[in-house]
Scaffold this active site. Structure first.
Site, PDB file in Angstrom:
ATOM      1  N   GLU A 121      -2.653  -3.917  10.064  1.00 30.00           N
ATOM      2  CA  GLU A 121      -3.196  -3.807  11.423  1.00 30.00           C
ATOM      3  C   GLU A 121      -2.453  -2.707  12.173  1.00 30.00           C
ATOM      4  OE1 GLU A 121      -3.037  -7.701  13.161  1.00 30.00           O
ATOM      5  OE2 GLU A 121      -4.464  -8.500  11.702  1.00 30.00           O
ATOM      6  N   GLU A 158       1.048   0.368   0.515  1.00 27.40           N
ATOM      7  CA  GLU A 158       1.241  -0.764  -0.400  1.00 27.40           C
ATOM      8  C   GLU A 158       2.715  -1.171  -0.486  1.00 27.40           C
ATOM      9  OE1 GLU A 158      -1.688  -1.696  -1.407  1.00 27.40           O
ATOM     10  OE2 GLU A 158      -2.792   0.178  -1.265  1.00 27.40           O
TER      11      GLU A 158
END
Lengths: 389, 248
Positions: A138, A368
């Site tokens: 987010e 990631e």
């Protein structure tokens, strides 16, 4: 420039691969050579993703290649890693597409979906007819996904989702988004299809990295989905984190591919360009850089092969994957920077692939799970002390 | 249609070849081995014929156990089964043609398609020898192959142009570069190839005289290219081309 995709294999590691694994590698390498390299610089320049390559990649079996059943090829993790390595030797954006489709989206459904969800989505995704994206990060929550603000509220038999996801690869291309959201008691995953009322996407422009890849924002405003859209087996943050482990595994291999292209390019360049009385490769400073890259690529290859063996045996821990992602991406970034340096002024133009890889790898270093987050994961593992907060 | 495709294992064309110091052969450590590119074109053509009119594509190779890998690649491209005629010794073109003729008599294909030559020794002999031994028509250097019933029409690349020939099956076709662009072995194809039949037959069990008629005495690497020379003007260039190179 001759064959920048060629092997770098100082320790004859090819002998440790099975004929099938070598064949898989060769197929993907040929695909990259003939179909990716001729178009990738244009896509990077125009900030577009080569969408027309998707059917070809699907036809060759590249999506969800290490998953079994549901129209997936069911290869082992060595072969899967080699696919990622060869794709990223072409471009990190292309490998990102494959990672998000396979390791994040398809794997999430494969590991946490109902039988009905698997049958509905996985074969279409393996065929490349349906593109997936993975909404975890987010605007205000990157390394701490547990702090996410996206909410899923119970509404009769269904759910209502509200929130914003950012830095989502394939976001606006995707027909189905896997959206992670906080419910009253835990974090849950939802399959949100394109066109669902209240669900919109917006692409992020102005990137200096991963320009041949689509990065988007997902906006969810009172998005209603039935309970059958919830991934029933995902309970808590462990769900999305295990998907990230799958993606990190592919990245660890992919980074070797990017480093290899940069190295081959620098080797060819310095062996042919003369300055003062000899070719650049004849100078000790240049040799030192080339040897450093070659050594690091070789070590990274060994880590990945061992990691793949452990993963196939069901013995790879997430920390093993963190080790490989952290080491190999940092290695590739340094290799790209050194190669850029060795190419001199030619290192900054897109006549050579090096600057593109160098810029892409800045993203790979971050996404990631950043280099630093992997460091904390490993630090916690060896000391038993949690340094995250 | 039953199609037999002989396949040879050769060093990858992109590999840098080093001749052994004693000239007895090439250094094979760290050499990547591939299907002879012309044979790959033959496999592709066979697969296209099969896709159009049905039938079976059978690969055959004469070589060592390691050659299985190239046959598996061909099976992964889509061929149905493969035969490896095992020979530890390197054989000359005549012995290979004799072995292939035996296999052809046994398999009874409608057509044999193979590369016009192998890129390692560039012999360009096996297809022609095979045609003679079997007494079948041959069309070498094919750039287009078409069928009508039991008739085959081939466009050949010959010096100065194209030649179209027509003949009855069974026959031999050897492939040229522009016939097609071979497909890659898809990943599902690679998985399927696992289960396809790959039969091994010892070369000395076929009752064929394998005595070499040809002996390779010595290999020499090509001489290093001479550096070019700069000329000052167009006049000088024309002079040099006329007087020294004698090309104009």
């Amino acid at each position: 420039m001759a064959d920048v995709l060629r092997n770098v294999d100082f320790f004859n590691l090819d002998e440790l691969l099975t004929p099938e694994e070598r064949m898989t590698r060769d197929t993907v390498r040929q695909f990259v050579q003939r179909e990716v390299l001729p178009v990738v610089e244009r896509h990077f320049a125009n900030e577009t993703f080569p969408l027309d390559l998707v059917p070809r990649m699907a036809e060759l079996g590249m999506f969800g290649a290490n998953l079994k059943g549901y129209g997936c090829v069911g290869m082992n993790n060595v072969a899967y890693g080699l696919i990622m390595q060869e794709l990223e030797a072409g471009d990190s954006g292309l490998r990102s597409f494959a990672s998000v489709q396979s390791a994040l989206s398809m794997y999430a459904i494969y590991a946490f979906g109902s039988e009905e969800q698997k049958n509905r989505y996985l074969p279409e995704m393996a065929r490349g007819k349906l593109i997936g994206c993975f909404g975890l990060t987010e605007p205000d929550h990157g390394s701490d996904p547990g702090g996410m603000e996206t909410r899923a509220r119970r509404d009769g038999t269904g759910w209502v989702l509200n929130g914003t996801k950012r830095w989502i690869t394939n976001g606006s291309l995707a027909g189905v988004a896997i959206v992670w959201a906080r419910t009253d008691d835990k974090i849950a995953g939802f399959l949100v299809e394109k066109g669902t009322s209240g669900f919109t996407t917006r692409d992020i422009h102005g990137k200096f990295s991963m320009r041949a890849s689509v990065t988007s924002e997902l906006i969810l405003e009172d998005v209603r989905v039935p309970d059958s859209a919830r991934l029933p087996e995902a309970r808590g943050l462990g769900g999305p984190l295990s998907c990230l482990t799958q993606a990190r595994y592919g990245i660890a291999w992919g980074a070797i591919g990017a480093a290899r292209t940069c190295y081959n390019c620098a080797l060819d360049y310095t062996r042919s360009r003369r300055q003062f009385s000899r070719v650049l490769a004849g100078y000790q400073l240049v040799q030192s850089k080339l040897v450093r890259i070659m050594t690091e690529i070789t070590k990274a290859q060994m880590v990945c092969l061992r990691l793949a063996q452990l993963k196939d045996a069901g013995r790879a821990r997430p920390e093993h994957v963190s080790f490989a992602k952290r080491n190999n991406v940092a290695m590739a970034l340094e290799a790209a920077r050194l190669a850029r340096d060795m190419l001199g002024a030619n290192g900054i133009v897109n006549e050579y692939p090096v600057i593109r890889h160098m810029l892409n790898l800045e993203t790979v270093n971050t996404y990631e799970g950043t280099f630093d987050v992997q460091t904390l994961i490993l630090g916690r593992d060896i000391t038993g002390e949690n340094a995250f907060e | 249609m039953k199609i037999l495709v002989p396949v040879k294992r050769v060093p990858d064309p992109a590999t840098t070849i080093r001749v052994l110091p004693d000239g007895s052969g090439i250094a094979t450590d760290n050499v990547k081995w591939v299907i002879n590119p012309f044979d790959e074109i033959a496999i592709e053509e066979a697969l296209r014929i099969k896709e159009k009119q049905g039938g079976e594509v059978v690969l055959v190779a004469v070589g060592q156990q390691t050659w299985q890998e190239q046959l598996r690649t061909g099976l992964a491209m889509g061929a149905d089964r493969a035969i490896l005629v095992r020979s530890e010794a390197a054989l000359d073109t005549l012995a290979i043609a004799r072995l292939l003729a035996k296999i052809a008599e046994e398999q009874k294909p409608d057509i044999i398609i193979l590369g016009k030559q192998a890129i390692d020794d560039d012999s360009n002999q096996v297809g022609q020898m095979l045609a003679e031994m079997l007494g079948w028509p041959q069309a070498t250097f094919a750039s287009k192959v078409e069928f009508q019933d039991r008739k085959c029409t081939v466009v050949r690349e010959v010096d100065g142009g194209l030649e179209t020939v027509a003949f009855d099956l069974p026959a031999i076709v050897t492939t040229d570069l522009r016939l097609n662009e071979p497909r890659y072995a898809s990943l599902p194809g690679i998985m399927k190839a696992r289960k396809k039949e790959l039969k091994e037959i010892p070369a000395d069990s076929l009752g064929v005289d394998l005595t070499p008629k040809l002996k390779i005495k010595k290999l020499d690497p090509p001489p290093k290219r001479q550096a070019g020379r700069k000329v000052a003007s167009v006049e000088e260039l024309v002079q040099v081309l006329h007087n020294e190179a004698k090309v104009i």
